[in-house]
Design an enzyme around this catalytic site. Structure first.
Site, PDB file in Angstrom:
ATOM      1  N   TYR A 155      -5.896   6.222   0.974  1.00 19.94           N
ATOM      2  CA  TYR A 155      -4.757   5.293   0.852  1.00 19.94           C
ATOM      3  C   TYR A 155      -4.615   4.811  -0.594  1.00 19.94           C
ATOM      4  CZ  TYR A 155      -1.970   1.048   1.159  1.00 19.94           C
ATOM      5  OH  TYR A 155      -1.018   0.077   0.944  1.00 19.94           O
ATOM      6  N   ARG A 210       2.130   6.683  -5.957  1.00 21.73           N
ATOM      7  CA  ARG A 210       3.399   5.958  -5.777  1.00 21.73           C
ATOM      8  C   ARG A 210       3.670   5.023  -6.949  1.00 21.73           C
ATOM      9  NH1 ARG A 210       3.990   2.288  -0.411  1.00 21.73           N
ATOM     10  NH2 ARG A 210       2.025   1.470  -1.224  1.00 21.73           N
ATOM     11  N   TYR A 220      -1.753  -7.659  -5.059  1.00 15.00           N
ATOM     12  CA  TYR A 220      -3.098  -7.638  -4.485  1.00 15.00           C
ATOM     13  C   TYR A 220      -4.118  -7.458  -5.618  1.00 15.00           C
ATOM     14  CZ  TYR A 220      -1.628  -6.887   0.462  1.00 15.00           C
ATOM     15  OH  TYR A 220      -1.107  -7.004   1.726  1.00 15.00           O
ATOM     16  N   ARG A 244       8.024  -7.027   1.565  1.00 16.65           N
ATOM     17  CA  ARG A 244       7.735  -7.302   2.987  1.00 16.65           C
ATOM     18  C   ARG A 244       8.935  -7.050   3.892  1.00 16.65           C
ATOM     19  NH1 ARG A 244       2.258  -7.210   3.478  1.00 16.65           N
ATOM     20  NH2 ARG A 244       1.391  -8.288   1.676  1.00 16.65           N
ATOM     21  N   GLU A 247      -0.570  -2.520  13.375  1.00 21.63           N
ATOM     22  CA  GLU A 247       0.464  -2.874  12.415  1.00 21.63           C
ATOM     23  C   GLU A 247       1.801  -2.762  13.140  1.00 21.63           C
ATOM     24  OE1 GLU A 247      -0.161  -1.399   8.359  1.00 21.63           O
ATOM     25  OE2 GLU A 247       1.908  -0.666   8.391  1.00 21.63           O
TER      26      GLU A 247
HETATM   27  C1  3EB Z   1      -0.749  -4.930   4.253  1.00 25.02           C
HETATM   28  O1  3EB Z   1      -0.189  -5.956   4.588  1.00 25.02           O
HETATM   29  C2  3EB Z   1      -0.918  -3.877   5.308  1.00 25.02           C
HETATM   30  O2  3EB Z   1       1.302   0.668   1.313  1.00 25.02           O
HETATM   31  O3  3EB Z   1       3.380   0.915   1.890  1.00 25.02           O
HETATM   32  C3  3EB Z   1       1.772  -2.519   5.139  1.00 25.02           C
HETATM   33  C4  3EB Z   1       3.031  -2.019   4.817  1.00 25.02           C
HETATM   34  C5  3EB Z   1       0.657  -2.042   4.465  1.00 25.02           C
HETATM   35  C6  3EB Z   1       3.187  -1.064   3.810  1.00 25.02           C
HETATM   36  C7  3EB Z   1       2.266   0.414   2.047  1.00 25.02           C
HETATM   37  C8  3EB Z   1       0.828  -1.075   3.453  1.00 25.02           C
HETATM   38  C9  3EB Z   1       2.070  -0.591   3.137  1.00 25.02           C
HETATM   39  O4  3EB Z   1      -1.170  -4.738   3.109  1.00 25.02           O
HETATM   40  C10 3EB Z   1      -0.725  -2.520   4.800  1.00 25.02           C
END
Ligand code: 3EB
Length: 331
Positions: free
Chosen positions: A139, A146, A198, A211, A322
């Protein structure tokens, strides 16, 4: 002439051969292997259906669709929307990180060239998302590829589309995306850190996504594309070993996000609070034995929504589920 008056709609079909619409942009198959399809408006995901409405989702519009394909590439467009899908063979394209970067570079170039420069939503599915390669989780390799493409093409954080990234059962890397001529409004969740901020402990390059993304096109209810939402508060996974509480935090995150967006929307629309209704919901389930409990709580929270439960690996190894989907803001 009304420009951008075209609606877009997603639904789960009972019969995948059913038309569902006279103008499909794509049909998404919940199946056991991900391969570039000969019949190109079917996008095979490699995410098997565990339970739910249907093993096929159709994304359709109210106006004529032009479409075409070449090897490992499919496109469909209307006056307002462009849908693109790319399949990548990691072995032929220098591994996951390179394949991801190559596909995102093509994707970002293609949306510009075709005149739909604004990415709204991207779906990312590939094998073994939690496996290590050269000491780094796959990942995180994907996130590097990306990120590099967005950086190379000058896409700022505020423009990052909504997204999801899940591990499928095997086959090609699949990336498909929806783009528009007018920009969507991207949102963050008040109780979550922006994924693109992050800290480094979650990977050398942070995940590039918003989001949720709100599309407001003339004469249609505003449509909200919600990213994969899980048991993450701030940037930390909550309750790594507790299914019940992960489901609750996931639902709280969704609730918090939707309430926040509706409130923001009302501020710009004379204080009128929209009603937020789910058009389609996808629930990604890591361990099939967790399905009954997950289904119980999702059904209780969204009793009337069309839902599919899909077998998938979540991008953090400690996440058990998820949820993503599309909501309409009805005023
Ligand atoms: C998170 O909240 C969960 O890498 O495109 C959620 C939605 C998550 C999209 C992405 C990753 C992605 O981090 C993981």
């Amino acid at each position: 002439m009304l420009v951008n008056s075209a609606g877009i709609h997603c639904q789960y079909l009972c019969d995948e051969k059913a038309s569902g619409s006279e103008h499909p942009l794509a049909k998404i198959l919940f199946d056991a292997r991900c391969v570039a399809s000969a019949d190109k408006h079917y996008l095979s995901t490699g995410l098997p259906l565990l339970e739910g409405a249907s093993s096929c989702e159709v994304i359709s519009t109210t106006t004529d669709v032009k479409r075409g394909h070449s090897k490992n590439f499919y496109w469909a467009e209307t006056e307002a929307y462009l849908l693109l899908a790319y399949w990548g063979n990691e072995d032929e394209e220098g591994g996951l990180e390179q394949a991801t970067e190559t596909i995102y570079n093509k994707l970002l170039t293609e949306v510009q060239t075709r005149g739909y420069p604004h990415l709204v939503r991207v779906w990312n599915y590939f094998a073994n998302i939690n496996h290590l390669e050269q000491g780094l989780e796959r990942y995180r390799h994907f996130c590097i590829g990306r990120f590099n493409a967005f950086a190379a093409q000058g896409i700022a954080e505020e423009q990052f589309p909504s997204a999801c990234a899940l591990g499928h059962v095997g086959g090609d890397l699949l990336i498909y995306a929806l783009a528009t001529k007018v920009p969507a409004q991207h949102f963050e969740n008040p109780q979550q850190a922006a994924a693109y901020h992050y800290p480094r402990e979650y990977g050398p390059r942070s995940p590039s996504f918003a989001r949720a993304s709100l599309l407001e096109l003339a004469s249609h209810a505003p449509k909200l594309f919600v990213s994969g939402t899980a048991s993450v508060v701030g940037f930390v996974t909550q309750h790594p070993d507790n299914l019940d509480l992960q489901i609750k935090v996931t639902l709280e995150n969704l609730d918090c996000l939707l309430t926040y967006i509706c409130t923001e929307y009302s501020k710009n629309h004379e204080g009128i609070m929209p009603n937020c209704t789910a058009e389609v919901i996808k629930v990604y389930v890591r361990n099939p034995q967790d399905l009954p409990e997950i289904k119980r709580q999702i059904t209780s929270a969204y009793p009337t929504a069309p839902v599919v439960y899909l077998a998938a690996e979540i991008c953090r190894a400690d996440l058990l589920l998820e949820v993503d989907g599309i909501w309409n803001l009805v005023c």
